[in-house]
Structures are given as structure tokens and as C-alpha cells.
Design a protein around this motif. Structure first.
Motif, PDB file in Angstrom:
ATOM      1  N   ALA A 154      41.589  -0.040  -0.902  1.00 54.07           N
ATOM      2  CA  ALA A 154      41.127  -1.093  -1.809  1.00 54.07           C
ATOM      3  C   ALA A 154      40.088  -0.557  -2.789  1.00 54.07           C
ATOM      4  CB  ALA A 154      40.551  -2.253  -1.000  1.00 54.07           C
ATOM      5  N   SER A 155      39.200   0.299  -2.322  1.00 49.46           N
ATOM      6  CA  SER A 155      38.204   0.884  -3.225  1.00 49.46           C
ATOM      7  C   SER A 155      38.843   1.846  -4.220  1.00 49.46           C
ATOM      8  CB  SER A 155      37.138   1.622  -2.412  1.00 49.46           C
ATOM      9  OG  SER A 155      37.696   2.755  -1.745  1.00 49.46           O
ATOM     10  N   LEU A 156      39.975   2.419  -3.860  1.00 49.45           N
ATOM     11  CA  LEU A 156      40.630   3.398  -4.720  1.00 49.45           C
ATOM     12  C   LEU A 156      41.547   2.745  -5.759  1.00 49.45           C
ATOM     13  CD1 LEU A 156      40.905   6.525  -5.015  1.00 49.45           C
ATOM     14  CD2 LEU A 156      42.932   6.357  -3.555  1.00 49.45           C
ATOM     15  N   LEU A 157      42.239   1.663  -5.361  1.00 51.02           N
ATOM     16  CA  LEU A 157      43.262   1.075  -6.232  1.00 51.02           C
ATOM     17  C   LEU A 157      43.006  -0.386  -6.581  1.00 51.02           C
ATOM     18  CD1 LEU A 157      46.408   2.461  -4.344  1.00 51.02           C
ATOM     19  CD2 LEU A 157      45.380   3.394  -6.419  1.00 51.02           C
ATOM     20  N   GLY A 158      41.988  -0.980  -6.014  1.00 56.89           N
ATOM     21  CA  GLY A 158      41.804  -2.416  -6.171  1.00 56.89           C
ATOM     22  C   GLY A 158      41.497  -2.875  -7.575  1.00 56.89           C
ATOM     23  N   HIS A 159      41.051  -1.988  -8.457  1.00 56.12           N
ATOM     24  CA  HIS A 159      40.627  -2.403  -9.791  1.00 56.12           C
ATOM     25  C   HIS A 159      41.774  -2.444 -10.796  1.00 56.12           C
ATOM     26  CE1 HIS A 159      40.650   1.985  -9.805  1.00 56.12           C
ATOM     27  NE2 HIS A 159      40.830   1.929 -11.114  1.00 56.12           N
ATOM     28  N   ILE A 160      42.935  -1.897 -10.452  1.00 60.14           N
ATOM     29  CA  ILE A 160      44.043  -1.862 -11.406  1.00 60.14           C
ATOM     30  C   ILE A 160      44.953  -3.070 -11.194  1.00 60.14           C
ATOM     31  CG2 ILE A 160      43.981   0.649 -11.508  1.00 60.14           C
ATOM     32  CD1 ILE A 160      46.383   0.729  -9.684  1.00 60.14           C
ATOM     33  N   LYS A 161      45.793  -3.338 -12.180  1.00 59.36           N
ATOM     34  CA  LYS A 161      46.720  -4.466 -12.077  1.00 59.36           C
ATOM     35  C   LYS A 161      47.736  -4.183 -10.974  1.00 59.36           C
ATOM     36  CE  LYS A 161      47.474  -6.891 -15.598  1.00 59.36           C
ATOM     37  NZ  LYS A 161      47.861  -7.503 -16.898  1.00 59.36           N
ATOM     38  N   ALA A 162      47.969  -5.201 -10.142  1.00 56.25           N
ATOM     39  CA  ALA A 162      48.819  -5.087  -8.946  1.00 56.25           C
ATOM     40  C   ALA A 162      48.200  -4.162  -7.909  1.00 56.25           C
ATOM     41  CB  ALA A 162      50.230  -4.616  -9.288  1.00 56.25           C
ATOM     42  N   GLY A 163      46.919  -3.861  -8.088  1.00 58.79           N
ATOM     43  CA  GLY A 163      46.264  -2.934  -7.173  1.00 58.79           C
ATOM     44  C   GLY A 163      46.228  -3.430  -5.743  1.00 58.79           C
ATOM     45  N   MET A 164      45.953  -4.731  -5.558  1.00 57.24           N
ATOM     46  CA  MET A 164      45.881  -5.251  -4.196  1.00 57.24           C
ATOM     47  C   MET A 164      47.258  -5.261  -3.531  1.00 57.24           C
ATOM     48  SD  MET A 164      42.726  -5.533  -4.102  1.00 57.24           S
ATOM     49  CE  MET A 164      42.561  -6.128  -2.437  1.00 57.24           C
ATOM     50  N   SER A 165      48.296  -5.450  -4.329  1.00 57.25           N
ATOM     51  CA  SER A 165      49.653  -5.352  -3.775  1.00 57.25           C
ATOM     52  C   SER A 165      49.953  -3.915  -3.366  1.00 57.25           C
ATOM     53  CB  SER A 165      50.683  -5.828  -4.802  1.00 57.25           C
ATOM     54  OG  SER A 165      50.472  -7.176  -5.145  1.00 57.25           O
ATOM     55  N   TYR A 166      49.503  -2.970  -4.201  1.00 62.32           N
ATOM     56  CA  TYR A 166      49.663  -1.561  -3.838  1.00 62.32           C
ATOM     57  C   TYR A 166      48.907  -1.246  -2.545  1.00 62.32           C
ATOM     58  CZ  TYR A 166      51.279  -0.873  -8.667  1.00 62.32           C
ATOM     59  OH  TYR A 166      51.963  -0.938  -9.858  1.00 62.32           O
ATOM     60  N   VAL A 167      47.717  -1.797  -2.438  1.00 64.38           N
ATOM     61  CA  VAL A 167      46.909  -1.554  -1.241  1.00 64.38           C
ATOM     62  C   VAL A 167      47.599  -2.136  -0.011  1.00 64.38           C
ATOM     63  CG1 VAL A 167      44.720  -2.079  -0.103  1.00 64.38           C
ATOM     64  CG2 VAL A 167      44.746  -1.438  -2.518  1.00 64.38           C
ATOM     65  N   LEU A 168      48.153  -3.335  -0.160  1.00 63.63           N
ATOM     66  CA  LEU A 168      48.832  -3.967   0.975  1.00 63.63           C
ATOM     67  C   LEU A 168      50.016  -3.125   1.437  1.00 63.63           C
ATOM     68  CD1 LEU A 168      49.522  -7.717   1.440  1.00 63.63           C
ATOM     69  CD2 LEU A 168      51.384  -6.118   1.785  1.00 63.63           C
ATOM     70  N   LEU A 169      50.849  -2.709   0.485  1.00 54.57           N
ATOM     71  CA  LEU A 169      52.025  -1.917   0.846  1.00 54.57           C
ATOM     72  C   LEU A 169      51.625  -0.543   1.382  1.00 54.57           C
ATOM     73  CD1 LEU A 169      54.313  -2.812  -2.193  1.00 54.57           C
ATOM     74  CD2 LEU A 169      54.565  -3.614   0.157  1.00 54.57           C
ATOM     75  N   GLY A 170      50.649   0.079   0.722  1.00 51.40           N
ATOM     76  CA  GLY A 170      50.205   1.390   1.192  1.00 51.40           C
ATOM     77  C   GLY A 170      49.559   1.326   2.560  1.00 51.40           C
ATOM     78  N   SER A 171      48.796   0.270   2.807  1.00 54.15           N
ATOM     79  CA  SER A 171      48.157   0.120   4.119  1.00 54.15           C
ATOM     80  C   SER A 171      49.198  -0.071   5.209  1.00 54.15           C
ATOM     81  CB  SER A 171      47.196  -1.067   4.093  1.00 54.15           C
ATOM     82  OG  SER A 171      46.179  -0.884   3.136  1.00 54.15           O
ATOM     83  N   LEU A 172      50.199  -0.907   4.937  1.00 52.45           N
ATOM     84  CA  LEU A 172      51.263  -1.094   5.922  1.00 52.45           C
ATOM     85  C   LEU A 172      52.002   0.212   6.181  1.00 52.45           C
ATOM     86  CD1 LEU A 172      52.788  -4.546   4.875  1.00 52.45           C
ATOM     87  CD2 LEU A 172      51.558  -4.028   6.981  1.00 52.45           C
TER      88      LEU A 172
END
Length: 336
Positions: A154-172
Motif C-alpha cells: 500500500a505504501s508503494l502503490l497506494g498513491h497511483i490510480k487503481a493502486g489499491m486494487s493492485y495492492v489487493l491483487l498483489g497481496s493475495l
């Protein structure tokens, strides 16, 4: 079984097989306790009478059922299973009930065959890794190791558009490379990301859909329980299945990332700021012990250094130790 002795300990095999009977009694006791607390006595009595009536009818009609031959497969293995599923019975017990009823009421095969098959399944060393990987997922969830991975992404990608979706998929994807429990994976990821995703305009049904598809995508990420069971039953190399499953998961992840970016084209980025590199480095340092685990698991099994069972055991011990030393550990009450 009393006359058969184990080669290592030279003890009667009946001690090992008795675990099946103990398991049946323990599960029955838990079911009765739960039913006594949550179900009305009249409903419970009605259910017992109904089950007894169905069993009695099947027993009385057993001679006629035996004459039907293969038609009993549809009656018991399809009809009974479907009724049990509609009634809310867990799917494993649905198939178990259907199989036992088929053998008991429509064939001359002794029901003890079921016990033998259960004993054979319990004797598989590979399948021991399944509950161990599930335990590993619970340890990650309780100790906070999984949340550390989510915070870092989240700290790495959370600031970009769709970042939280990327974080969710990457975390899973990453957490599934450690854990064998999809429930624990989703329980780790969702609470940490859903509030921010909702603030950015994501609809609840879209977030749940993304979480569900992400969990399905990660189902082939090693160590996958599905692949372990498939390898144990079909006699296929688990290391080969892990390598193939990883490729499939990567393709699915890429597709989901593209879809997430398209869905987030109108995302509200107000208030989203890039985390300072010092903070990102701090989160990386905290998450590093957890990030090492998926590489250990994949490399050990893929290179043939250890079996899935051995790797799962080492991973559980590692997670318990690291979780206790670096992440606060698990209290005795919670551990119990």
C-alpha cells in the motif's frame, strides 16, 4: 488391525486406526453441543425423526434398490447429495453420506470399505501438508505478518490510480504463496484495504468481486492445496504442478490488473499522496521476514530440496518463531 504392528514403533496398528473412531465421536459430540445451543429442541427432534425415517425407509427398500443396479448411482450419489447440499450440509459430508448410503442400501459391499479408504487417505504423507499450510495461513493472520505485506504494498502503490486494487491483487498473490487458507488470505487483505477503496469511490459489490476473483486467481499459486491434493491423488509431480500453477496464476494476475485499471479510470484520487521513501523502506524492513517465505517454499519444492510436507512444517515453525520475535507473537489463549 491389532495383529498388524507398525514397522517403526512395533505397536499395534489399531492405535493409529482408532483415531478415526475418535474423530467420529468428537465430531458428533461437537455437532450435538452446537445443535443444543443454537437449535430449538422441537426442530432438533423433528430432524432426528426425519433422518431416522429416511434411513428406515432405505433399509426396508434395500432389496428393491439392489435390483435397480446402476440407477442407484443417480439416486444416492446425485439425489441424496443434492438434497444435503440444499439443506446446508458441508459438501464433504454430502458426498460422504451419499457414498455410505449407496454402499449400505444398494450393494453387498461391506461398509467397512469406507473406513479402509479413510485410513488409506490418512496414511498419505503428502496430504499432511494440507492442514499445515492452513495452519500457516492462520499464523500469518494472527501474528500480523500478512498485514505487514499489505502495508508495504500500500505504501508503494497506494498513491497511483487503481493502486489499491493492485495492492489487493498483489497481496493475495504474495500471501497465497505462503498460506494454504484462502479464508485467512481474504481476512488479512480485505480489512486493511476496503475502507480506503470505498473512500476512493469503489462500490462494495465491486470490491467483493475483485476480492473473490483475486482469491480464485491465487488458488493456483504454490503452495496450493488444490494442486497438492491433485498431485497426491493422481500421482503427478507436485513440484511440476507448482511450477505450472505459478505460470497460470501470473497470467490471471496480469489480466486482473488490466481489468482493475480499466475499472478505476474514474477513481477519485483526492487526498492520495505518495508515501516518503523512508516510510516505504520502513514498511519493507518490517515485511521482509514475511516476504521471504514464498520464495523459500517455491524454491525448496521446485528444486526438489524438500517435499511439500517438510516445507510446510518448516514454514510453520519459521512463522511462529518470527511472529513471536518480531511481530508480537500469539498469546497463549489465542494460540489455544
Amino acid at each position: 488391525e491389532w495383529y498388524i504392528h507398525t514397522p517403526a514403533l512395533d505397536m499395534p496398528n489399531s492405535f493409529r486406526v482408532s483415531s478415526i473412531a475418535f474423530g467420529f465421536i468428537a465430531m458428533l459430540g461437537m455437532v450435538l453441543i452446537y445443535a443444543g445451543r443454537t437449535v430449538r429442541k422441537t426442530d432438533l427432534a423433528l430432524a432426528v425423526v426425519l433422518v431416522a425415517a429416511i434411513a428406515g425407509a432405505c433399509w426396508a427398500l434395500s432389496p428393491q434398490l439392489m435390483k435397480l443396479g446402476t440407477a442407484n448411482i443417480g439416486i444416492f450419489l446425485i439425489g441424496f447429495v443434492a438434497v444435503c447440499l440444499v439443506a446446508g450440509v458441508p459438501i464433504a459430508f454430502c458426498f460422504g453420506i451419499g457414498a455410505v448410503c449407496y454402499l449400505a442400501f444398494s450393494t453387498h459391499v461391506p461398509v467397512t470399505v469406507v473406513i479402509g479408504r479413510m485410513d488409506e487417505g490418512m496414511s498419505s504423507l503428502v496430504l499432511v501438508s494440507v492442514p499445515l499450510f492452513v495452519l500457516l495461513g492462520c499464523v500469518l493472520d494472527v501474528t500480523g505478518m500478512g498485514k505487514a505485506i499489505v502495508d508495504f504494498l500500500a505504501s508503494l502503490l497506494g498513491h497511483i490510480k487503481a493502486g489499491m486494487s493492485y495492492v489487493l491483487l498483489g497481496s493475495l498473490f504474495i500471501v497465497s504463496g505462503i498460506s494454504g487458507s484462502k479464508v485467512s488470505d481474504m481476512a488479512t487483505v480485505a480489512p486493511a484495504l476496503f475502507p480506503e477503496m470505498k473512500r476512493r469511490g469503489h462500490k462494495p459489490r465491486e470490491m467483493v468481486a475483485l476480492l473473490a476473483t483475486g482469491a480464485a486467481m491465487a488458488d493456483t499459486v504454490p503452495p496450493s492445496i488444490v494442486l497438492i491434493v491433485l498431485g497426491a491423488v493422481a500421482g503427478v509431480s507436485i513440484a511440476g504442478l507448482f511450477q505450472a500453477g505459478f505460470v497460470v496464476a501470473m497470467v490471471l494476475l496480469a489480466v486482473l490488473l488490466v481489468m482493475a485499471r480499466w475499472k478505476a479510470r474514474n477513481e477519485d484520487m483526492h487526498g492520495a499522496r505518495r508515501a516518503p521513501m523512508r516510510m516505504v523502506g520502513r514498511f519493507l524492513l518490517v515485511a521482509a521476514p514475511a516476504l521471504v517465505l514464498p520464495f523459500i517454499i517455491r524454491s525448496a519444492v521446485g528444486e526438489g530440496v524438500a517435499t511439500a510436507t517438510e516445507v510446510s512444517t518448516v514454514a510453520v515453525v519459521y512463522a511462529l518463531f518470527v511472529g513471536h520475535v518480531l511481530y508480537g507473537g500469539i498469546g497463549l489463549r489465542r494460540f489455544y
